[in-house]
Design an enzyme around this catalytic site. Structure first.
Site, mmCIF file in Angstrom:
data_model
loop_
_atom_site.group_PDB
_atom_site.id
_atom_site.type_symbol
_atom_site.label_atom_id
_atom_site.label_comp_id
_atom_site.label_asym_id
_atom_site.label_seq_id
_atom_site.Cartn_x
_atom_site.Cartn_y
_atom_site.Cartn_z
ATOM 1 N N ASP A 42 0.870 -1.153 0.000
ATOM 2 C CA ASP A 42 0.000 0.000 0.000
ATOM 3 C C ASP A 42 0.922 1.222 0.000
ATOM 4 O O ASP A 42 2.122 1.120 0.250
ATOM 5 C CB ASP A 42 -0.919 -0.012 1.233
HETATM 6 C C1 GLC Z 1 -4.266 4.328 -0.190
HETATM 7 C C2 GLC Z 1 -5.161 3.127 0.006
HETATM 8 C C3 GLC Z 1 -5.116 2.143 -1.133
HETATM 9 C C4 GLC Z 1 -4.945 2.923 -2.422
HETATM 10 C C5 GLC Z 1 -3.550 3.525 -2.391
HETATM 11 C C6 GLC Z 1 -3.318 4.440 -3.601
HETATM 12 O O1 GLC Z 1 -3.653 4.684 0.986
HETATM 13 O O2 GLC Z 1 -5.020 2.411 1.234
HETATM 14 O O3 GLC Z 1 -6.342 1.405 -1.125
HETATM 15 O O4 GLC Z 1 -5.089 2.079 -3.552
HETATM 16 O O5 GLC Z 1 -3.281 4.232 -1.202
HETATM 17 O O6 GLC Z 1 -4.134 5.561 -3.508
#
Ligand code: GLC
Length: 657
Positions: free
Chosen positions: A220
């Site tokens: 993430d």
């Molecule tokens: C965010 C989310 C994830 C998302 C990523 C990109 O923090 O937790 O679900 O796809 O970052 O935005």
């Protein structure tokens, strides 16, 4: 193969293990084909060139509303439409779906997840992946694993026993992996004291070796705690770009902490993914017009909204009746989706509900009413549109109450006290505490965070053009007092999953805690009867359960028939019942159909920490068929008698007492 590992220098390999910017993969100045990725589960979320906003794309219902369709085809149709827009805008990988279990209704991102039940979440997550990848775009199943709260998500670790992990939190991913997603995204949190991004047990032992995931494992955003340790846990791609990551890899390599083999294993998975994207781009074609996409958004709403209450059959509203619509939203636009990385700039501003009702020709008079006016003209029914905003339901934030805002609750009371009949249209991403006002109103329709087509879908339900067929994919508790303990967040920042496998309806039934609206609940304009339960045995643990479903009404409609299993006398704590199969069935007025569902070994098994595997205990098992977890219509039992040596001994031979 466009490019081979041997074509890359060590430095290029290390750079490839880390993203480029926010949404791109490293391309070694063109040596490697370029690959890009974007959010999100409810529609494409792609930054504008100046990165001050996101481009307008179709805003579909959130996964929490889509889940209430209990319809894999509906979910697949929506994700395929989102993939269509990815193709139009050159996005190779969609960062969706999120399939985390709703351990507590407070979680701020519950709008973005399917269910509290692993089978429902996994089945719909799998369908979502299929919809994306059949269009030659890659899906990213997230957030692996046990990301069940937003507060402290980057600091907290969750204490979860192995049985709970396998039966509840890993199970949706195990099912979704059947669709072979190109990517998995690891979660921010820790599990049992180690952040998932570097947790070799979670990522290497379970995800890679036990669940067999061979695709690209990405982090993430900013979830990597230490890049070299993450590499050893087989995390392939750190997102987004991060200078520390490269330095950590170089230093760890010089220190001998990471090896060429470990680097090449991740590089190989990334190059295979790049190759897949290159191949996809050769065949992917945009196929939908904006009008077709808009219709898909509306159809998904009508297949998902849940008729929660309908006293005196006040819905559907009678032809020629008059109505007032009291809106709690400025410019009458309800919240279309929750806040954070899943939020979409809608291609179309949603229609205004009272305009649509007026234009439908179904009503003799429709009056719109702004919150400020408390004088209500006499009409047949008062309709109140209320709900949460992105301030209440969003990423990085958990709710502290399930209550609506006071202005919403007051609006409901005002309308209820000045109308003979009152209908509440409730726009929220997840469960709401309706206790303060539910007894004052005649009907409640849960519209979810329904995307840009939500009002068009709602009007079809209000007028009876479509019978509602949605069923809740999460329990709505009576009050905050009944909700699972959040677990302690101490200085050490951990959350104890003390409830074990008792999550969602499992928890409320285990504790005999009454709920407001049970898992699987949803009313219809039709009347469905269940009869003729038959159980055909194929082996000790393989059965076909069939029954007749009859639509005893003059209305065409769909019903979600649910099959639950419960062991009579287990030797470990087991839920009273667990969802083991379901099917959404469309029946014309007065039509009957035989529904057949299958139960395999896993339908009876629990995860044994003695053998680190699934175990079926000889016992009597209840087979329950119903319209919800709390509305069982047919029931029987099966006796499982597996060979003696497959069983642990469950009683001491010389019982003295
Ligand atoms: C965010 C989310 C994830 C998302 C990523 C990109 O923090 O937790 O679900 O796809 O970052 O935005």
């Amino acid at each position: 193969m466009t490019i081979k590992i041997s074509d890359l220098t060590l430095e290029e390999k290390m750079h490839l293990l880390i993203g480029s910017g926010l949404w791109d993969m490293y391309d070694a100045d063109g040596k490697i084909p370029h690959v890009s990725m974007n959010d999100g589960p409810h529609g494409l979320r792609k930054p504008t060139p100046d990165r001050t906003a996101t481009i307008p794309c179709h805003a579909y219902p959130t996964l929490s509303l889509l889940a209430s369709s209990w319809n894999p085809e509906t979910v697949k149709t929506v994700s395929s439409a989102i993939a269509d827009e990815c193709i139009e805008h050159g996005t190779d990988i969609l960062l969706a779906p999120g399939i985390n279990i709703k351990r507590t209704p407070y979680c701020g991102r519950n709008f973005e997840y399917f269910s509290e039940d692993p089978l429902l979440a996994g089945t719909l997550g799998k369908a979502y992946v299929e919809g994306i990848q059949e269009r030659n775009v890659l899906a990213t199943v997230k957030h692996f694993c046990a990301n069940n709260l937003e507060s402290y998500r980057s600091q907290a670790s969750n204490d979860i026993d192995d049985r709970t992990l396998h039966e509840i939190y890993l199970r949706p991913f195990e099912i979704a992996l059947e669709a072979k997603p190109g990517c998995i995204m690891c979660s921010y949190n820790g599990v049992n004291g180690v952040f998932v991004s570097e947790n070799q047990y979670i990522l290497k032992t379970i995800l890679r070796e036990k669940l067999g995931f061979e695709g690209m494992l990405m982090s993430d955003w900013y979830a990597v705690t230490e890049r070299a340790r993450a590499l050893k846990a087989t995390l392939d791609l750190q997102m987004p770009e991060d200078a520390y990551g490269f330095e950590e890899l170089k230093q760890a390599y010089e220190d001998g902490f990471i090896t060429d083999a470990e680097i090449d294993a991740s590089v190989a998975r990334i190059l295979a993914l790049v190759e897949k994207c290159v191949e996809n781009r050769k065949v992917s074609r945009q196929m939908l017009t904006n009008e077709e996409r808009s219709q898909i958004a509306i159809n998904a709403v009508t297949d998902s909204v849940v008729l929660m209450k309908n006293e005196g059959d006040v819905l559907p509203l009678k032809k020629g009746s008059s109505a007032l619509v009291a809106a709690c939203y400025m410019d009458y636009t309800p919240t279309l989706g929750g806040g954070g990385s899943a939020n979409v700039t809608p291609m179309n501003k949603p229609a205004v509900l009272h305009d649509l009702m007026q234009k439908s020709g179904h009503f003799s008079k429709v009056i719109e009413n702004r919150p400020s006016i408390n004088i209500y003209e006499p009409v047949d029914v008062g309709i109140v549109t209320v709900g949460n905003r992105v301030e209440e339901e969003r990423e990085s934030w958990d709710r502290t109450t399930l209550r609506l805002r006071p202005v919403d609750e007051q609006m409901i009371r005002n309308v209820a006290r000045s109308h003979k009949k009152t209908v509440v249209i409730l726009y929220s991403g997840s469960a709401v505490d309706v206790s303060p006002w539910i007894d004052e109103v005649d009907a409640v329709v849960w519209a979810g965070f329904g995307g840009e087509g939500v009002q068009d879908g709602i009007v079809k339900v209000l007028t009876g053009e479509v019978s509602p067929s949605g069923k809740l994919a999460e329990t709505w508790p009576i009050s905050d007092a009944d909700i699972i303990d959040q677990g302690e967040l101490r200085d050490g920042l951990y959350v104890r999953y003390k409830e074990g496998v008792m999550v969602g309806y499992r928890y409320y039934e285990d504790g005999r805690i009454p709920v407001r609206f049970p898992f699987g609940h949803g009313l219809s304009y039709a009347k469905f009867d269940y009869s003729d339960l038959k159980i055909e045995k194929h082996s000790e643990t393989d059965y076909t359960v069939s029954f007749t479903l009859t639509n005893n009404s003059n209305v065409d409609a769909s019903e979600v028939a649910q099959l639950y299993v419960g062991e009579i006398a287990p030797h470990v704590a087991r839920p009273v019942k667990e969802l083991r199969a379901f099917e959404k069935v469309f029946l014309r007025a007065a039509e009957s159909k035989t529904v057949s569902l299958t139960l395999d070994r896993r339908a009876f098994a629990y995860y044994s920490m003695n053998i680190n595997d699934w175990y079926v205990e000889n016992d009597i098992y209840r087979i329950m068929v119903g319209a919800s977890s709390a509305d069982i219509r047919l029931e029987d039992t099966v006796i499982i008698e597996l060979p003696k040596y497959t069983q642990f001994t469950h009683r001491h031979r010389n019982i003295m007492t």
